[in-house]
Design a protein around this motif. Structure first.
Motif, short mmCIF file in Angstrom:
data_model
loop_
_atom_site.label_atom_id
_atom_site.label_comp_id
_atom_site.label_asym_id
_atom_site.label_seq_id
_atom_site.Cartn_x
_atom_site.Cartn_y
_atom_site.Cartn_z
N MET A 54 -75.81 14.70 -95.67
CA MET A 54 -75.83 15.08 -94.26
C MET A 54 -76.90 16.14 -94.03
O MET A 54 -76.91 17.17 -94.68
CB MET A 54 -74.46 15.62 -93.86
CG MET A 54 -74.40 16.16 -92.44
SD MET A 54 -74.48 14.87 -91.19
CE MET A 54 -72.81 14.20 -91.34
N THR A 55 -77.81 15.85 -93.13
CA THR A 55 -78.84 16.81 -92.76
C THR A 55 -78.34 17.65 -91.58
O THR A 55 -77.90 17.11 -90.58
CB THR A 55 -80.13 16.09 -92.36
OG1 THR A 55 -80.59 15.31 -93.47
CG2 THR A 55 -81.20 17.09 -91.95
N ARG A 56 -78.41 18.97 -91.71
CA ARG A 56 -77.93 19.86 -90.65
C ARG A 56 -79.12 20.49 -89.92
O ARG A 56 -80.00 21.08 -90.54
CB ARG A 56 -77.05 20.96 -91.23
CG ARG A 56 -75.73 20.48 -91.79
CD ARG A 56 -74.86 21.67 -92.21
NE ARG A 56 -73.55 21.25 -92.65
CZ ARG A 56 -73.26 20.90 -93.90
NH1 ARG A 56 -74.21 20.94 -94.80
NH2 ARG A 56 -72.03 20.53 -94.22
N ILE A 57 -79.12 20.35 -88.60
CA ILE A 57 -80.14 20.95 -87.75
C ILE A 57 -79.46 21.93 -86.81
O ILE A 57 -78.42 21.62 -86.21
CB ILE A 57 -80.87 19.88 -86.91
CG1 ILE A 57 -81.45 18.77 -87.79
CG2 ILE A 57 -81.96 20.53 -86.06
CD1 ILE A 57 -82.57 19.21 -88.67
N VAL A 58 -80.02 23.11 -86.65
CA VAL A 58 -79.52 24.07 -85.67
C VAL A 58 -80.60 24.30 -84.61
O VAL A 58 -81.76 24.56 -84.95
CB VAL A 58 -79.16 25.42 -86.34
CG1 VAL A 58 -78.88 26.48 -85.28
CG2 VAL A 58 -77.93 25.23 -87.21
N VAL A 59 -80.21 24.16 -83.36
CA VAL A 59 -81.11 24.38 -82.23
C VAL A 59 -80.78 25.74 -81.62
O VAL A 59 -79.68 25.94 -81.10
CB VAL A 59 -80.96 23.28 -81.16
CG1 VAL A 59 -82.00 23.48 -80.06
CG2 VAL A 59 -81.10 21.90 -81.79
N VAL A 60 -81.72 26.68 -81.71
CA VAL A 60 -81.53 28.03 -81.17
C VAL A 60 -82.32 28.12 -79.87
O VAL A 60 -83.54 27.95 -79.87
CB VAL A 60 -82.03 29.10 -82.16
CG1 VAL A 60 -81.85 30.49 -81.56
CG2 VAL A 60 -81.28 28.98 -83.48
N SER A 61 -81.63 28.37 -78.76
CA SER A 61 -82.32 28.46 -77.47
C SER A 61 -81.97 29.78 -76.79
O SER A 61 -80.85 30.27 -76.89
CB SER A 61 -81.96 27.28 -76.56
OG SER A 61 -80.57 27.22 -76.32
N ALA A 62 -82.96 30.34 -76.09
CA ALA A 62 -82.80 31.68 -75.50
C ALA A 62 -82.93 31.66 -73.98
O ALA A 62 -83.33 32.66 -73.38
CB ALA A 62 -83.83 32.63 -76.11
N GLY A 63 -82.60 30.56 -73.36
CA GLY A 63 -82.64 30.51 -71.90
C GLY A 63 -81.61 31.44 -71.29
O GLY A 63 -80.51 31.63 -71.84
#
Length: 214
Positions: free
Chosen positions: A1-10
């Motif tokens: 399983m590939t884990r991606i984290v999306v960090v957004s600062a809106g």
């Protein structure tokens, strides 16, 4: 399983920064799955962590929600980092989150950088601010960054093309085709020191030997 984290600062609701972050997360999911691998995408929205980030700067300790977000980034195989442009650079909230990460968390980790602004005149922020920041943190920055001005969300295929290209490059860096991402060089982290602290005698010996020779 590939884990991606999306960090957004809106900061606003709704947020064009969050919209771009969602587009990149979905495109990366498609790109990784196209290589025959499973993928899990998690989102970290810094707006809800603003108070805890300030507390961390003052105390040096992360409260539970912030610590959970930091742990998500630590466990991730890749990161998508999206910020609005404030005063010709990334926002203070965005920078603070990466300031509180322990050294080594991003070592060798693929990072896709993206930014939003009201005008295309800020598009070089990817090159003069975001790419140097993540290079300093020893991350592997995806060659294609994604910048979106307000007008890009009005329609047309260009933004979607850039998103798909950057997502494909991130998937390639994750080396998901063989399911074996390249390991990053190990760096001694804070938790390593707590698990196996250096003895006082050793510290005294090192101090008496003077500074290291390079």
């Amino acid at each position: 399983m590939t884990r991606i984290v999306v960090v957004s600062a809106g900061l606003s609701v709704p947020s064009s920064t969050k919209l771009l972050a969602d587009m990149l997360g979905e495109a990366t999911t498609r790109a990784v799955q196209a290589r025959g691998a499973e993928v899990e995408v998690e989102h970290v929205e810094l707006r809800g962590l603003a108070h805890e980030l300030t507390d961390n700067l003052l105390t040096g300790f992360a409260k539970p929600a912030l610590q959970a977000a930091i742990d998500q980034v630590r466990r991730a195989d890749g990161v998508i980092a999206v910020t609005p442009v404030f005063s010709a650079s990334y926002s203070g909230l965005f920078k603070t989150f990466f300031d509180v990460l322990e050294q080594g968390v991003l070592d060798g980790k693929p990072v896709l950088v993206a930014a939003t602004a009201g005008t295309v005149r800020h598009s070089l922020v990817l090159e003069h601010a975001l790419r140097p920041l993540f290079a300093y943190l020893h991350a592997v920055v995806v060659p294609t960054g994604v910048f979106a001005a307000t007008e890009d969300f009005a329609g047309g295929p260009e933004l979607a093309k850039r998103v798909d290209r950057a997502a494909a490059e991130l998937a390639a860096l994750l080396a998901v085709s063989d399911g074996a991402p390249a390991p990053a060089p190990h760096r001694t982290l804070v938790e390593d020191e707590f698990a196996s602290p250096t003895s006082f005698e050793t510290l005294l010996k090192r101090a008496s030997e003077g500074p290291p020779q390079f």
